[in-house]
Each structure stands twice: as C-alpha cells, then as structure tokens.
Design a protein around this motif. Sequence first.
Motif, short mmCIF file in Angstrom:
data_model
loop_
_atom_site.label_atom_id
_atom_site.label_comp_id
_atom_site.label_asym_id
_atom_site.label_seq_id
_atom_site.Cartn_x
_atom_site.Cartn_y
_atom_site.Cartn_z
N THR A 9 0.84 -1.21 0.00
CA THR A 9 0.00 0.00 0.00
C THR A 9 0.87 1.25 0.00
OG1 THR A 9 -1.78 -1.17 1.15
CG2 THR A 9 -1.83 1.24 1.23
N ILE A 53 2.54 1.73 -3.47
CA ILE A 53 1.61 2.25 -4.48
C ILE A 53 1.26 3.69 -4.17
CG2 ILE A 53 -0.71 2.01 -5.45
CD1 ILE A 53 -0.31 -1.03 -5.10
N ALA A 54 1.05 4.01 -2.91
CA ALA A 54 0.73 5.39 -2.53
C ALA A 54 1.85 6.35 -2.90
CB ALA A 54 0.45 5.47 -1.02
N VAL A 69 -4.67 9.78 -3.96
CA VAL A 69 -4.78 8.57 -3.14
C VAL A 69 -5.95 8.73 -2.19
CG1 VAL A 69 -3.63 7.12 -1.44
CG2 VAL A 69 -2.32 8.13 -3.30
N ASP A 88 -8.50 5.62 -1.31
CA ASP A 88 -8.54 4.33 -0.64
C ASP A 88 -7.93 3.30 -1.56
OD1 ASP A 88 -9.03 2.12 0.91
OD2 ASP A 88 -11.18 2.09 0.52
N LEU A 89 -6.75 2.84 -1.21
CA LEU A 89 -6.04 1.87 -2.04
C LEU A 89 -6.35 0.43 -1.66
CD1 LEU A 89 -2.52 3.55 -2.20
CD2 LEU A 89 -4.28 3.51 -3.97
N SER A 90 -7.16 0.22 -0.66
CA SER A 90 -7.37 -1.14 -0.16
C SER A 90 -7.93 -2.07 -1.23
CB SER A 90 -8.27 -1.15 1.08
OG SER A 90 -9.55 -0.63 0.76
N ILE A 148 -7.49 -1.86 -4.52
CA ILE A 148 -6.43 -2.11 -5.49
C ILE A 148 -5.44 -3.12 -4.91
CG2 ILE A 148 -4.45 -1.08 -6.68
CD1 ILE A 148 -6.14 1.53 -6.80
#
Length: 77
Positions: A26, A29-30, A38, A40-42, A44
């Motif tokens: 995470t 990627i962030a 960015v 909510d990357l959860s 992805i």
Amino acid sequence: MADQYEAVFARYDTNGDGQLTVEEVTAAIASMFSASEVNDLSGIVKALFTEYDTDGDGLLSVSEFVPLAKNLPELGS
C-alpha cells in the motif's frame, strides 16, 4: 533484469523480512501518486494480492513480486 526488481523489492520491504506485507505494498503504491489522488487503495491492493500472492500466505515474496512489477512498470522503477 531480475536484479533490478530485487532492488526495488528490497526498497519496499521496509522491515527487511524478505516479504512484502499489505501495508508495504500500500505504501509503495501510494508513493506513486500525489496525496490528492490517493483515496482508498485497499481495493487495489486486495486485487493485487488476489492475483500475485500465489501461495496465499498474505505476503508477497520476491518471486511473486517480479511478475507484479513487470505488469505495473511504475512499481518496478
């Protein structure tokens, strides 16, 4: 070429245990996006682990990370 990915893997493996956690992926990627992009990357990250965590242990090894990095060039740079 594999050495390049291993070096990138080592950079993201912040605790040095030879595995990438959900939190480490995470953060990786962030770091590719500005804070405003960015949200909510959860979702992805979950999709990435579903596809690339081939042994299902909830972690990414180097051998699991290389195909991910090859398919997501931004991550492998």
